[in-house]
Design an enzyme around this catalytic site. Structure first.
Site, PDB file in Angstrom:
ATOM      1  CG  LEU A  58      -2.237   0.957   1.247  1.00  0.00           C
ATOM      2  CD1 LEU A  58      -2.928   0.696   0.040  1.00  0.00           C
ATOM      3  CD2 LEU A  58      -2.926   1.176   2.344  1.00  0.00           C
ATOM      4  N   GLY A 108       5.117  -4.901 -10.028  1.00  0.00           N
ATOM      5  CA  GLY A 108       6.653  -5.064 -10.511  1.00  0.00           C
ATOM      6  C   GLY A 108       7.756  -4.141  -9.604  1.00  0.00           C
ATOM      7  CG  ASN A 133       7.990  -6.892   1.550  1.00  0.00           C
ATOM      8  OD1 ASN A 133       8.789  -6.933   0.520  1.00  0.00           O
ATOM      9  ND2 ASN A 133       7.037  -7.769   1.960  1.00  0.00           N
ATOM     10  CB  SER A 169       6.603 -10.524  -6.097  1.00  0.00           C
ATOM     11  OG  SER A 169       5.997  -9.850  -6.971  1.00  0.00           O
ATOM     12  CG  ASN A 171       3.231  -9.019 -10.102  1.00  0.00           C
ATOM     13  OD1 ASN A 171       2.790  -9.665 -11.225  1.00  0.00           O
ATOM     14  ND2 ASN A 171       2.776  -8.550  -9.358  1.00  0.00           N
TER      15      ASN A 171
END
Length: 333
Positions: A58, A108, A133, A169, A171
């Site tokens: 976010l 991405g 992260n 992920s 992406n």
């Protein structure tokens, strides 16, 4: 208030609505914000005020940390951040599937780079539990990936309550290969060695957390948890987004590439969480994320083994009241 704003926001492109919502948070009147009292959770050497935190994605750069803090989260996770800033994938790259309370993203790892995030965190007034992260740059090949994670780890160590290693992920090309065998063991070996050095340098221990994919086989998850236990990793976030489309087949935007999150992810991510609990028992803190948009779904995650929870897509569809609804409901149990 969010119920009034949502129809207007949903008329906008999803990424524009995302940016506008974050900007509006800074201007909401003080009476809208409140502290949420819950049951403290002791995990990873930290004391969390209650169980519900914000998932990464976010606020990638830490630009909205103080505004987000006013919503009542127990903890906030920023990122994913990489050593160098990068634009991410071409737009459009964020899609709502409103019929299923779902989102598909192929962002991405778009972010301004770890140095910008650190400066934003230093400027913020936030004093709560902060996760950061970290990931690798798209152009970094897998053999050099550990260097990207180490670089970010060193940069954020003194500003984080815990650090999440994002190797799941869908992406970033080939990123999920870092969850496999030798790549995974070597990455954790180097991060653990660096963690010991940094703890000595800064005089405090910052836990490492691994964020896993819901799309791995049971065998791969077992291999990962064996390595996680071997290297003393203190937390697992279950899970990242899924590449599966079985749950949203034939719905608008369902064929878009990227990771699927929201309500359709709930069953798959909870199954993964339950399996991880079998593998690690009480030796590793499990953080449940994926499809939490109600008290009932939050309880399902806890019953599957989660000590802590994170929300993201649920916020998009339910708004900040979701945090209060879950925490107050858990208090009543």
């Amino acid at each position: 208030m969010y119920s009034l704003l949502r129809p207007l926001l949903f008329r906008l492109d999803a990424e524009k609505a995302h940016s506008l919502t974050l900007s509006l948070l800074h201007y909401l009147p003080g009476f809208y914000f409140r502290k949420i009292a819950g049951q403290p959770v002791h995990a990873m050497g930290l004391v969390f005020p209650h169980q519900v935190g914000l998932a990464a994605g976010l606020d990638k750069n830490g630009e909205h940390l103080d505004a987000l803090a006013k919503l009542g989260f127990s903890f906030i996770e920023l990122g994913t951040v990489t050593p160098k800033g990068q634009a991410g994938n071409p737009k459009p790259r964020l899609f709502r599937i409103a019929e299923a309370n779902a989102i598909i993203n192929r962002m991405g790892f778009n972010n301004s780079g770890v140095d910008v995030l650190v400066e934003n965190v230093k400027r913020a007034n936030y004093k709560g539990i902060l996760g950061i992260n970290i990931g690798k740059n798209k152009e970094t090949n897998l053999n050099q990936a550990a260097e990207d994670y180490l670089y970010c780890f060193r940069k954020v160590y003194d500003h984080a309550s815990y650090v999440t290693i994002n190797i799941s992920s869908p992406n970033t090309p080939d990123l999920r290969q870092l969850q496999q065998g030798d790549y995974f063991a070597e990455l954790l070996t180097q991060l653990q060695k660096e963690q010991i050095k940094l703890a000595d340098q800064y005089g405090r221990h910052v836990p490492l957390v691994v964020k896993v994919s819901p799309d791995e086989t049971d065998e791969t998850l077992k291999q990962m948890t064996d390595i996680i236990l071997q290297y003393g990793i203190e937390g697992i976030i279950a899970t990242n987004t899924t590449c599966s489309r079985e749950m949203v087949k034939n719905l608008p935007c369902s064929e878009e590439q990227g990771g699927l999150s929201g309500r359709p992810l709930m069953e798959l991510s909870t199954r993964c969480l339950r399996l991880l609990k079998q593998y690690v028992g009480n030796d590793v803190t499990l953080i449940g994320v994926g499809g939490i948009d109600s008290l009932e779904s939050a309880k399902d995650k806890i019953n599957a083994g989660a000590s802590l929870l994170q929300v993201y897509s649920g916020l998009v569809y339910k708004g900040p009241e979701l945090i209060h609804d879950i925490v107050s409901g858990l208090n009543a149990i």
